[in-house]
Design a protein around this motif. Structure first.
Motif, PDB file in Angstrom:
ATOM      1  N   ASP A  64       0.868  -1.176   0.000  1.00 29.76           N
ATOM      2  CA  ASP A  64       0.000   0.000   0.000  1.00 29.76           C
ATOM      3  C   ASP A  64       0.908   1.231   0.000  1.00 29.76           C
ATOM      4  N   ALA A  65       1.281   1.667  -1.212  1.00 29.02           N
ATOM      5  CA  ALA A  65       2.233   2.761  -1.318  1.00 29.02           C
ATOM      6  C   ALA A  65       1.700   4.046  -0.715  1.00 29.02           C
ATOM      7  N   ALA A  66       0.400   4.308  -0.873  1.00 26.78           N
ATOM      8  CA  ALA A  66      -0.182   5.533  -0.330  1.00 26.78           C
ATOM      9  C   ALA A  66      -0.163   5.538   1.194  1.00 26.78           C
ATOM     10  N   ASN A  67      -0.294   4.352   1.783  1.00 25.22           N
ATOM     11  CA  ASN A  67      -0.255   4.226   3.242  1.00 25.22           C
ATOM     12  C   ASN A  67       1.156   3.982   3.754  1.00 25.22           C
ATOM     13  N   TYR A  68       2.113   3.838   2.829  1.00 25.82           N
ATOM     14  CA  TYR A  68       3.504   3.569   3.190  1.00 25.82           C
ATOM     15  C   TYR A  68       3.610   2.302   4.049  1.00 25.82           C
ATOM     16  N   GLU A  83      11.333  -0.876  -3.124  1.00 28.88           N
ATOM     17  CA  GLU A  83      11.944   0.033  -4.097  1.00 28.88           C
ATOM     18  C   GLU A  83      11.137   0.072  -5.390  1.00 28.88           C
ATOM     19  N   GLN A  84      10.554  -1.054  -5.780  1.00 31.04           N
ATOM     20  CA  GLN A  84       9.725  -1.086  -6.984  1.00 31.04           C
ATOM     21  C   GLN A  84       8.499  -0.188  -6.832  1.00 31.04           C
ATOM     22  N   ALA A  85       8.055   0.007  -5.594  1.00 29.39           N
ATOM     23  CA  ALA A  85       6.927   0.895  -5.322  1.00 29.39           C
ATOM     24  C   ALA A  85       7.385   2.311  -5.001  1.00 29.39           C
ATOM     25  N   ASP A  86       8.670   2.618  -5.278  1.00 31.43           N
ATOM     26  CA  ASP A  86       9.262   3.926  -4.986  1.00 31.43           C
ATOM     27  C   ASP A  86       9.220   4.218  -3.492  1.00 31.43           C
ATOM     28  N   ARG A  87       9.483   3.182  -2.720  1.00 32.10           N
ATOM     29  CA  ARG A  87       9.488   3.311  -1.269  1.00 32.10           C
ATOM     30  C   ARG A  87      10.749   2.643  -0.717  1.00 32.10           C
ATOM     31  N   LEU A 115      -3.017  -7.752  12.000  1.00 30.75           N
ATOM     32  CA  LEU A 115      -2.378  -7.108  10.851  1.00 30.75           C
ATOM     33  C   LEU A 115      -3.051  -5.766  10.542  1.00 30.75           C
ATOM     34  N   ARG A 116      -2.954  -4.874  11.482  1.00 34.60           N
ATOM     35  CA  ARG A 116      -3.546  -3.545  11.299  1.00 34.60           C
ATOM     36  C   ARG A 116      -2.531  -2.610  10.655  1.00 34.60           C
ATOM     37  N   ARG A 117      -3.019  -1.786   9.730  1.00 37.47           N
ATOM     38  CA  ARG A 117      -2.140  -0.873   8.997  1.00 37.47           C
ATOM     39  C   ARG A 117      -2.236   0.545   9.550  1.00 37.47           C
ATOM     40  N   LEU A 118      -2.615   0.650  10.811  1.00 40.10           N
ATOM     41  CA  LEU A 118      -2.884   1.951  11.417  1.00 40.10           C
ATOM     42  C   LEU A 118      -1.667   2.483  12.159  1.00 40.10           C
ATOM     43  N   ARG A 119      -1.469   3.783  12.067  1.00 43.95           N
ATOM     44  CA  ARG A 119      -0.436   4.443  12.863  1.00 43.95           C
ATOM     45  C   ARG A 119      -0.992   4.970  14.176  1.00 43.95           C
ATOM     46  N   LYS A 120      -2.293   5.056  14.260  1.00 51.49           N
ATOM     47  CA  LYS A 120      -2.949   5.428  15.516  1.00 51.49           C
ATOM     48  C   LYS A 120      -4.014   4.382  15.837  1.00 51.49           C
ATOM     49  N   ASP A 121      -3.802   3.668  16.914  1.00 52.31           N
ATOM     50  CA  ASP A 121      -4.756   2.646  17.354  1.00 52.31           C
ATOM     51  C   ASP A 121      -4.651   2.545  18.863  1.00 52.31           C
ATOM     52  N   ASN A 122      -5.354   3.405  19.549  1.00 51.50           N
ATOM     53  CA  ASN A 122      -5.202   3.545  20.996  1.00 51.50           C
ATOM     54  C   ASN A 122      -6.293   2.765  21.722  1.00 51.50           C
ATOM     55  N   THR A 123      -6.317   1.441  21.469  1.00 51.86           N
ATOM     56  CA  THR A 123      -7.399   0.614  22.008  1.00 51.86           C
ATOM     57  C   THR A 123      -6.872  -0.430  22.992  1.00 51.86           C
ATOM     58  N   ILE A 173       4.660 -17.714  17.362  1.00 49.82           N
ATOM     59  CA  ILE A 173       5.371 -17.657  16.084  1.00 49.82           C
ATOM     60  C   ILE A 173       4.777 -16.555  15.220  1.00 49.82           C
ATOM     61  N   ILE A 174       5.607 -15.581  14.875  1.00 48.06           N
ATOM     62  CA  ILE A 174       5.190 -14.522  13.958  1.00 48.06           C
ATOM     63  C   ILE A 174       5.087 -15.125  12.556  1.00 48.06           C
ATOM     64  N   THR A 175       3.902 -15.015  11.944  1.00 50.79           N
ATOM     65  CA  THR A 175       3.705 -15.572  10.609  1.00 50.79           C
ATOM     66  C   THR A 175       3.567 -14.500   9.536  1.00 50.79           C
ATOM     67  N   ALA A 176       3.219 -13.265   9.930  1.00 54.28           N
ATOM     68  CA  ALA A 176       3.109 -12.176   8.961  1.00 54.28           C
ATOM     69  C   ALA A 176       3.203 -10.853   9.703  1.00 54.28           C
ATOM     70  N   ALA A 177       3.493  -9.782   8.953  1.00 52.96           N
ATOM     71  CA  ALA A 177       3.659  -8.471   9.577  1.00 52.96           C
ATOM     72  C   ALA A 177       3.290  -7.370   8.599  1.00 52.96           C
ATOM     73  N   VAL A 178       2.779  -6.271   9.150  1.00 55.84           N
ATOM     74  CA  VAL A 178       2.615  -5.036   8.391  1.00 55.84           C
ATOM     75  C   VAL A 178       3.823  -4.164   8.698  1.00 55.84           C
ATOM     76  N   LEU A 179       4.603  -3.849   7.669  1.00 54.57           N
ATOM     77  CA  LEU A 179       5.844  -3.113   7.837  1.00 54.57           C
ATOM     78  C   LEU A 179       5.691  -1.676   7.353  1.00 54.57           C
ATOM     79  N   LYS A 180       6.363  -0.767   8.030  1.00 53.64           N
ATOM     80  CA  LYS A 180       6.367   0.631   7.617  1.00 53.64           C
ATOM     81  C   LYS A 180       7.318   0.835   6.439  1.00 53.64           C
ATOM     82  N   LEU A 181       6.886   1.646   5.504  1.00 49.01           N
ATOM     83  CA  LEU A 181       7.740   2.076   4.406  1.00 49.01           C
ATOM     84  C   LEU A 181       8.000   3.580   4.524  1.00 49.01           C
ATOM     85  N   PHE A 182       9.012   4.040   3.813  1.00 49.55           N
ATOM     86  CA  PHE A 182       9.426   5.441   3.882  1.00 49.55           C
ATOM     87  C   PHE A 182       9.717   5.947   2.475  1.00 49.55           C
TER      88      PHE A 182
END
Length: 482
Positions: free
Chosen positions: A112-116, A134-138, A191-199, A216-225
């Protein structure tokens, strides 16, 4: 005397049979030749045995394996690329443990390039993820020596660091959400893609750095820059150790905190690299006591990063902080300088036996730590050769030691624990840590008894009991016995 192979109980045999059926032939390995590389840690310090290796293809298969193992009491050792430095992914010698390797789970589920952000499975190779970003210009900034073979699940489980921490943080700072299979087979879908989740509690942080002891970690949402469009790099010789901290302050300020890397290397390490590693070239005509490899990232191709770096160095020369410098004029020359940084690791191996440390102290205390550690080990062992290098930008020094030239390797390594304790003592006296980016695993587990308070250890054990009451997840790692 040869140790007899372990004979599984009827309950264990039944569980293993059910796991093999669940996985199919592609997901099960038990022949010795294929297993052998996975039973030895990357430093060849620990070697174990196992009941076999499960290689699940998806999260549901991981959940089924753990559910079966939980009921049968099978111990599980999670494993990624087997590049860890503390024995955290190596089974013990009993032969009773089951390896669970995540290498087949290597899909990128979403970019999700727009969400980085990008959502990836645990078995993805780190370098591949850098390329996808890098292919997503990130930019996905996690970068370390083993990036061509290490897997992101292991990076997150051990809270890996690397060369870009000074700007982007450790692995745990690069995660928004996780998917984790708990020891009893339940799946936590976080697997939440939120930067604010104060729950409530930030549960993902419990598993980041837990080294497979809680689940066991099986998947992750990673931050892009944003992908840097320019990288201005310099290898500089500095006047003395204290200059490193002063130059770091100036570099962060002059670059608008766009400093990506700030690596300390002793000058003789560059000589060793040129001597032992094909393709490594010492760029200075003189061997200086200390050098810094720094890199500034820029958002445009207008040369602003290069101008900022040159201006920084000009003032540093005028003030006597920098006494020599090399600025690459092409991407090939930049790559050669970074190759030299990686080559110093291999070069030390060629100089004989080593005692390794992965410590951190406040950045302001790095020079004092190196001086005091040098004095301490040289008093213990005259002729010892300290080989400190690393990520001074975030206070992480790989304080390695090479054997005295006239001392046999066996005698030197026989004092490994003694030397390690002394170096750790110096780091702890400066409010430091005995593990900056490698984790605890097996090799540093008992050292935690010296550097964690009773309250901290009690909280860690309470978490372990809560999530893994049967003690089946990566036993003997990270958590010291009570």
């Amino acid at each position: 005397m040869t140790e007899m192979p372990y004979t599984p109980t009827d309950v264990e045999r039944d569980a293993l049979s059910r796991i093999r059926t669940c996985l199919g032939p592609k997901g099960w390995v038990d022949d010795a030749e294929t297993l052998t590389p996975w039973l030895i840690d990357s430093r060849r310090v620990y070697e174990g045995r196992c009941l076999g290796m499960a290689r699940p293809a998806n999260t549901q298969e991981v959940a089924e394996i753990l559910a079966i193992a939980y009921k049968a009491g099978l111990q599980i050792v999670p494993q990624g690329g087997n590049t860890g430095r503390v024995g955290g992914a190596t089974p013990d010698t009993t032969g009773r443990q089951l390896l669970l390797n995540l290498g087949r789970m290597n899909s990128v589920r979403d970019v999700d390039a727009a969400n980085y952000t990008m959502t990836v499975e645990a078995g993805c190779i780190l370098k591949d993820l850098q390329g996808v970003a890098e292919q997503a210009d990130r930019l996905f900034p996690l970068s370390l020596g083993a990036e061509g073979s290490c897997q992101i699940g292991g990076n997150l489980a051990s809270n890996a660091g690397g060369i870009n921490v000074v700007r982007y943080g450790n692995a745990r700072d690069l995660v928004l959400g996780l998917e984790v299979v708990l020891p009893d087979g339940r799946i936590w879908s976080g697997l939440r893609r939120l930067r604010k989740d104060n729950t409530g509690y930030d549960l993902k942080q419990i598993f980041l750095g837990s080294e497979g002891t809680l689940g066991i970690i099986t998947a992750a949402v990673l931050k892009l820059f944003p992908l840097p469009k320019e990288r201005a790099t310099a290898l500089v010789a500095i006047a003395d150790l204290d200059t490193a901290v002063t130059l770091l302050e100036r570099a962060r300020s002059a670059s608008g905190d766009a400093l990506m890397s700030f690596e300390l290397m002793p000058g003789f390490a560059l000589d060793w690299a040129e001597k032992y590693v094909e393709g490594a070239k010492q760029p200075f005509d003189t061997t200086y006591d200390w050098t810094i490899l720094m890199e500034i990232g820029g958002p445009r191709t207008d040369g602003a990063a290069r101008i900022a770096l040159e201006s920084l160095l000009e003032s540093a020369f005028e003030d006597g902080l920098v006494i020599d410098a090399v600025l690459p004029q092409s991407e090939d020359q930049r790559a050669q300088i970074w190759f030299l940084r990686e080559a110093i690791v291999e070069a030390q191996v060629r100089e004989g036996a080593q005692v390794k440390h992965d410590v951190s102290v406040p950045v302001s205390q790095v020079p004092r730590f190196i001086r005091e550690a040098n004095a301490a080990v040289e008093e213990m062992m005259p002729g010892i050769r300290p080989y400190p290098f690393g990520h001074v930008g975030d206070g992480n020094i790989h304080y390695n030691l090479s054997q005295p030239i006239d001392m046999p390797a066996r005698e030197f390594l026989g004092r490994y624990a003694e030397l390690q304790h002394r170096v750790h003592d110096v780091a702890l006296s400066l409010d430091g840590s005995i593990s900056a980016e490698h984790g605890i695993g097996r090799s540093k587990r008992d050292e935690l008894l010296r550097c964690k308070s009773a309250v901290e250890l009690d909280m860690m054990r309470s978490l372990k009991t809560l999530f893994d009451p049967k003690g089946l997840m990566n036993p003997g790692k990270t958590i010291p016995d009570a």
